[in-house]
Motif scaffolding. Structure first.
Motif, PDB file in Angstrom:
ATOM      1  N   LEU A 246      18.803   7.596   8.939  1.00  0.00           N
ATOM      2  CA  LEU A 246      19.527   8.212   7.833  1.00  0.00           C
ATOM      3  C   LEU A 246      20.347   9.395   8.282  1.00  0.00           C
ATOM      4  CD1 LEU A 246      16.787   8.094   5.097  1.00  0.00           C
ATOM      5  CD2 LEU A 246      18.917   6.862   5.095  1.00  0.00           C
TER       6      LEU A 246
ATOM      7  N   PRO B 202       9.156  11.306   1.915  1.00  0.00           N
ATOM      8  CA  PRO B 202       7.713  11.271   1.723  1.00  0.00           C
ATOM      9  C   PRO B 202       7.000  10.782   2.975  1.00  0.00           C
ATOM     10  CG  PRO B 202       8.838   9.977   0.047  1.00  0.00           C
ATOM     11  CD  PRO B 202       9.853  10.366   1.045  1.00  0.00           C
TER      12      PRO B 202
ATOM     13  N   GLU C 133      15.506  16.092  -3.932  1.00  0.00           N
ATOM     14  CA  GLU C 133      14.300  15.864  -3.135  1.00  0.00           C
ATOM     15  C   GLU C 133      13.127  16.708  -3.599  1.00  0.00           C
ATOM     16  OE1 GLU C 133      17.224  16.556  -1.778  1.00  0.00           O
ATOM     17  OE2 GLU C 133      17.765  14.981  -0.387  1.00  0.00           O
TER      18      GLU C 133
ATOM     19  N   SER D 124       0.820  -1.206   0.000  1.00  0.00           N
ATOM     20  CA  SER D 124       0.000   0.000   0.000  1.00  0.00           C
ATOM     21  C   SER D 124       0.847   1.245   0.000  1.00  0.00           C
ATOM     22  CB  SER D 124      -0.907  -0.006   1.220  1.00  0.00           C
ATOM     23  OG  SER D 124      -0.103  -0.008   2.377  1.00  0.00           O
ATOM     24  N   ARG D 125       2.148   1.110  -0.276  1.00  0.00           N
ATOM     25  CA  ARG D 125       3.011   2.291  -0.294  1.00  0.00           C
ATOM     26  C   ARG D 125       3.339   2.650  -1.720  1.00  0.00           C
ATOM     27  NH1 ARG D 125       5.492  -0.184   4.130  1.00  0.00           N
ATOM     28  NH2 ARG D 125       6.747  -1.434   2.711  1.00  0.00           N
ATOM     29  N   GLN D 126       3.746   3.897  -1.898  1.00  0.00           N
ATOM     30  CA  GLN D 126       4.194   4.318  -3.215  1.00  0.00           C
ATOM     31  C   GLN D 126       5.701   4.164  -3.302  1.00  0.00           C
ATOM     32  OE1 GLN D 126       2.621   8.130  -4.119  1.00  0.00           O
ATOM     33  NE2 GLN D 126       0.583   7.279  -4.317  1.00  0.00           N
TER      34      GLN D 126
ATOM     35  N   GLY E 202       1.711   6.641   3.307  1.00  0.00           N
ATOM     36  CA  GLY E 202       1.774   5.182   3.357  1.00  0.00           C
ATOM     37  C   GLY E 202       2.544   4.601   4.517  1.00  0.00           C
TER      38      GLY E 202
ATOM     39  N   TYR F 100      10.635   1.168   2.234  1.00  0.00           N
ATOM     40  CA  TYR F 100      10.502   2.530   2.727  1.00  0.00           C
ATOM     41  C   TYR F 100      11.622   2.895   3.693  1.00  0.00           C
ATOM     42  CZ  TYR F 100       8.998   1.176   7.396  1.00  0.00           C
ATOM     43  OH  TYR F 100       8.956   0.651   8.657  1.00  0.00           O
ATOM     44  N   LYS F 101      12.210   1.876   4.300  1.00  0.00           N
ATOM     45  CA  LYS F 101      13.167   2.177   5.361  1.00  0.00           C
ATOM     46  C   LYS F 101      14.581   2.321   4.811  1.00  0.00           C
ATOM     47  CE  LYS F 101      13.032   1.365  10.106  1.00  0.00           C
ATOM     48  NZ  LYS F 101      12.857   0.572  11.233  1.00  0.00           N
TER      49      LYS F 101
ATOM     50  N   ARG G  32      12.965   6.227  10.445  1.00  0.00           N
ATOM     51  CA  ARG G  32      13.748   6.203   9.206  1.00  0.00           C
ATOM     52  C   ARG G  32      14.624   7.430   9.121  1.00  0.00           C
ATOM     53  NH1 ARG G  32      10.578   6.619   3.709  1.00  0.00           N
ATOM     54  NH2 ARG G  32      10.352   8.801   4.259  1.00  0.00           N
TER      55      ARG G  32
ATOM     56  N   ALA H 166       7.861   6.360  -4.101  1.00  0.00           N
ATOM     57  CA  ALA H 166       8.655   7.550  -3.808  1.00  0.00           C
ATOM     58  C   ALA H 166       9.624   7.290  -2.665  1.00  0.00           C
ATOM     59  CB  ALA H 166       7.733   8.707  -3.440  1.00  0.00           C
ATOM     60  N   HIS H 167       9.226   6.400  -1.750  1.00  0.00           N
ATOM     61  CA  HIS H 167      10.094   6.134  -0.599  1.00  0.00           C
ATOM     62  C   HIS H 167      11.411   5.513  -1.034  1.00  0.00           C
ATOM     63  CE1 HIS H 167       6.942   6.885   2.370  1.00  0.00           C
ATOM     64  NE2 HIS H 167       6.126   6.325   1.507  1.00  0.00           N
TER      65      HIS H 167
ATOM     66  N   ALA I  73      13.625   8.198  -2.371  1.00  0.00           N
ATOM     67  CA  ALA I  73      14.068   9.130  -1.326  1.00  0.00           C
ATOM     68  C   ALA I  73      15.146   8.489  -0.464  1.00  0.00           C
ATOM     69  CB  ALA I  73      12.867   9.521  -0.458  1.00  0.00           C
ATOM     70  N   VAL I  74      14.942   7.210  -0.130  1.00  0.00           N
ATOM     71  CA  VAL I  74      15.912   6.543   0.732  1.00  0.00           C
ATOM     72  C   VAL I  74      17.208   6.284  -0.025  1.00  0.00           C
ATOM     73  CG1 VAL I  74      16.320   4.402   1.928  1.00  0.00           C
ATOM     74  CG2 VAL I  74      14.183   5.488   2.167  1.00  0.00           C
TER      75      VAL I  74
END
Lengths: 461, 120
Positions: B88, B72, A138, A47-49, B75, A388-389, B84, A51-52, A55-56
């Protein structure tokens, strides 16, 4: 290898059988540890997009790129974000690349009714001279032009560019750099000859009998049932077999039963069922003799997105009774006898091949190592789990052996880095097409191909 | 004497779905119920057993959500995003984490922004 290192007192095949048949114990496994924990997914949530992930990736690789930019262009260069750019000021920006490609298959274009387009057939390469590169950080993005090879780079790479912004809003690049090789790992390899066999693309279920003979020959060589005592004593030095993906052939993936009527397809079995049974029997023969690591590939019954999870052991009932069988993820990282292995089944390399002008699989493999990321095109054109992490595909340490499976031919290269890194790059060829596997010597990081070709019906002999 | 072992110890009883229901995870139904319950809770005032969240706190959390430095916000829960950012090395403000842990049971605080098609 085999004929050079044959035991000196070994007898040839034409000698009379000896009274006491000699046995060659296989060299014991020391120091194996599976390090592919970051690639194992526990509970999955989609359910996540995506983009994470980007970004990570940028946040994780930014420090390394800034250090490299300072080392290359001087300690006093200005490191700016895109929002702080001044026109005409020479500065360095770190960001993610995006390549706008006209031919890139786009699902939105395909289902758009106003275009009424037939879906584009798959092409070997989607590059065009009109492709453009953009740098994104970003918050903003900017178009790049200048001393940067648009055709060669792919979306998702983290780069540092040095140049200045023009009046028309484009960034004129004077120089750019990638993350370069990751920091080296200490070397504690074995002092005697230890071999690891790398094979990929066994392609079972393809209904071709010739490929099966070559596979059986491979199994026989590894288990020591082929050759005279010289070859058998050499085969005893093989400590592990790694099967890098595509154990099943692409023919097992046909989905025409979906379109047919139910009454026609009721009794048909999926082609992969028979193929997995064959795989189970082959693995059984291998597992009784040598530890085997099985990585899934593009056509194997596991999930599609990277990182692919291990095949389930209930599919291989005979072979999974043995503790020597290890079902592992794709990509796979492990430490064997002090030597760090890292490899994939080739989907990352073939995806970069489609979207870049680089033609050589070994060159692409080396490029991913220099870019510091196993698969920069994921999730753009290659399916990827929405992390995401942290992005587990970022290379934090330099492996000793970096391989990719299902390449068109065998190639290998020993790469030396500036900080003392020594990496053996191996492109493992597709066994069903080339009948070639690779033998890697862990002592001196040398690699040689071993081919099991048989005479086909149409060959002259 | 200990309880005799039952087959339901190794194969627990599962709720049977009615006939004609499409195969799918039972969890879907549970999630829908939870969402409906959450919506209801947001519309009506909170029960008196829990103290209402401070509007200044909610404003601080909203600003944390919208600050671009930490990546972001959609979600994932706010606590996941905070952790997170911490890993980082972006040094997110500590009071946010304390507030998130303190009000961990309040869905408005833990808050995972998911695009569900209802918004504008």
């Amino acid at each position: 290898m085999f004929s050079e290192q044959a035991a000196p007192t070994a007898q040839g095949l034409l000698a009379p059988p000896s009274g006491e048949p000699p046995t060659f114990p296989r060299v014991a496994v020391e120091g194996y540890s599976d390090l592919s924990q970051p690639f194992r997914l526990g509970e999955r949530s989609f359910s996540r997009q995506y983009a994470h992930v980007y970004a990570v990736r940028l946040a994780g690789m930014r420090p390394r790129l800034e250090r490299r930019a300072r080392g290359r262009w001087g300690n006093d260069i200005a490191l700016r974000r895109l929002s702080e750019l001044q026109e005409g000021e020479k500065c360095c920006v770190v960001g993610t690349l995006f390549k706008a490609m006209q031919l890139q298959p786009s699902i939105l274009q395909e289902i758009s009714e106003e275009h009424n387009l037939v879906p584009q057939p798959p092409l070997p390469k989607y590059i065009q001279p009109s492709d453009e590169l953009m740098l994104e950080d970003e918050l903003q993005r900017i178009k790049l032009e200048g001393a940067i090879d648009v055709q060669r780079l792919v979306t998702g790479t983290i780069v540092a560019v040095y140049g200045c912004e023009q009046e028309d809003g484009r960034f004129l690049v004077e120089d750019h750099c990638l993350a370069d090789l990751p920091p080296p790992l200490p070397w504690s390899g074995p002092s005697s000859d230890r071999f690891v066999l790398l094979a990929s693309g066994l392609g079972l279920g393809s209904m071709s009998g010739e490929a099966l003979l070559s596979t059986q020959l491979l199994v026989d060589v590894v288990t020591g049932q082929l050759g005279a005592e010289g070859e058998q004593s050499c085969a005893a030095h093989i400590t592990r077999v790694i099967l890098a993906g595509n154990l099943l052939s692409q023919n097992t993936q046909s989905r025409d039963t979906i379109n047919k009527a139910k009454y026609l397809t009721k009794k048909t079995q999926a082609a992969s069922v028979e193929a997995v049974k064959m795989l189970d029997e082959i693995l059984l023969q291998l597992c009784t003799s040598v530890p085997v690591d099985v990585m899934p590939g593009e056509f194997d019954p596991t999930n599609y997105t990277l990182p692919q999870q291990p095949l389930h052991r209930c599919m291989l009932p005979l072979a999974s009774a043995y503790a020597t069988l290890r079902l592992v993820t794709n990509p796979y990282q492990a430490s064997l006898d002090g030597v760090r292995f890292l490899g994939t089944s080739g989907q990352n390399i073939s995806d970069i091949f489609k979207y870049s002008s680089m033609d050589d699989y070994l060159e692409i493999l080396e490029w991913t190592l220099l870019a510091g990321h196993i698969s920069p095109t994921a999730p753009d054109t290659l399916g990827c789990y929405p992390f995401y992490k942290s992005d587990p595909f970022i290379l934090t340490e330099c492996p000793h052996i970096y391989f990719c499976g299902n390449a068109p031919r065998f190639q290998s290269k020993l790469l030396q880095g500036k900080e003392g890194q020594r990496v053996l790059l191996v492109t493992v060829p597709d066994f069903s097409a080339t009948q070639t596997a690779c033998l890697v010597n862990l002592r001196d990081l040398s690699c040689q191909p071993i081919t099991f070709s048989s005479f086909g019906a149409d060959s002259e002999d | 004497m200990e309880r005799p072992r039952r087959i339901t110890d190794s194969f627990p009883r599962r709720r049977r779905r009615g006939p004609g229901r499409p195969p799918g995870r039972l969890k879907d139904r549970k999630d829908k119920d939870k969402d409906k319950a959450q919506l209801k809770v947001r519309d009506c005032p909170r029960a008196a057993s829990q103290p209402p969240p401070d509007p200044a706190l909610m404003e601080m959390l909203r600003r944390f959500d919208l600050s671009w430095e930490y990546g972001p916000c959609s979600g994932i829960t706010r606590l996941q995003r905070w952790e997170r950012a911490q890993e980082l090395g972006l040094s997110p403000p500590g009071p946010i984490r304390d507030a998130l842990l303190e009000h961990g049971d309040n869905p408005d605080v833990t808050y995972r922004w998911v695009w569900d098609g209802v918004g504008w």
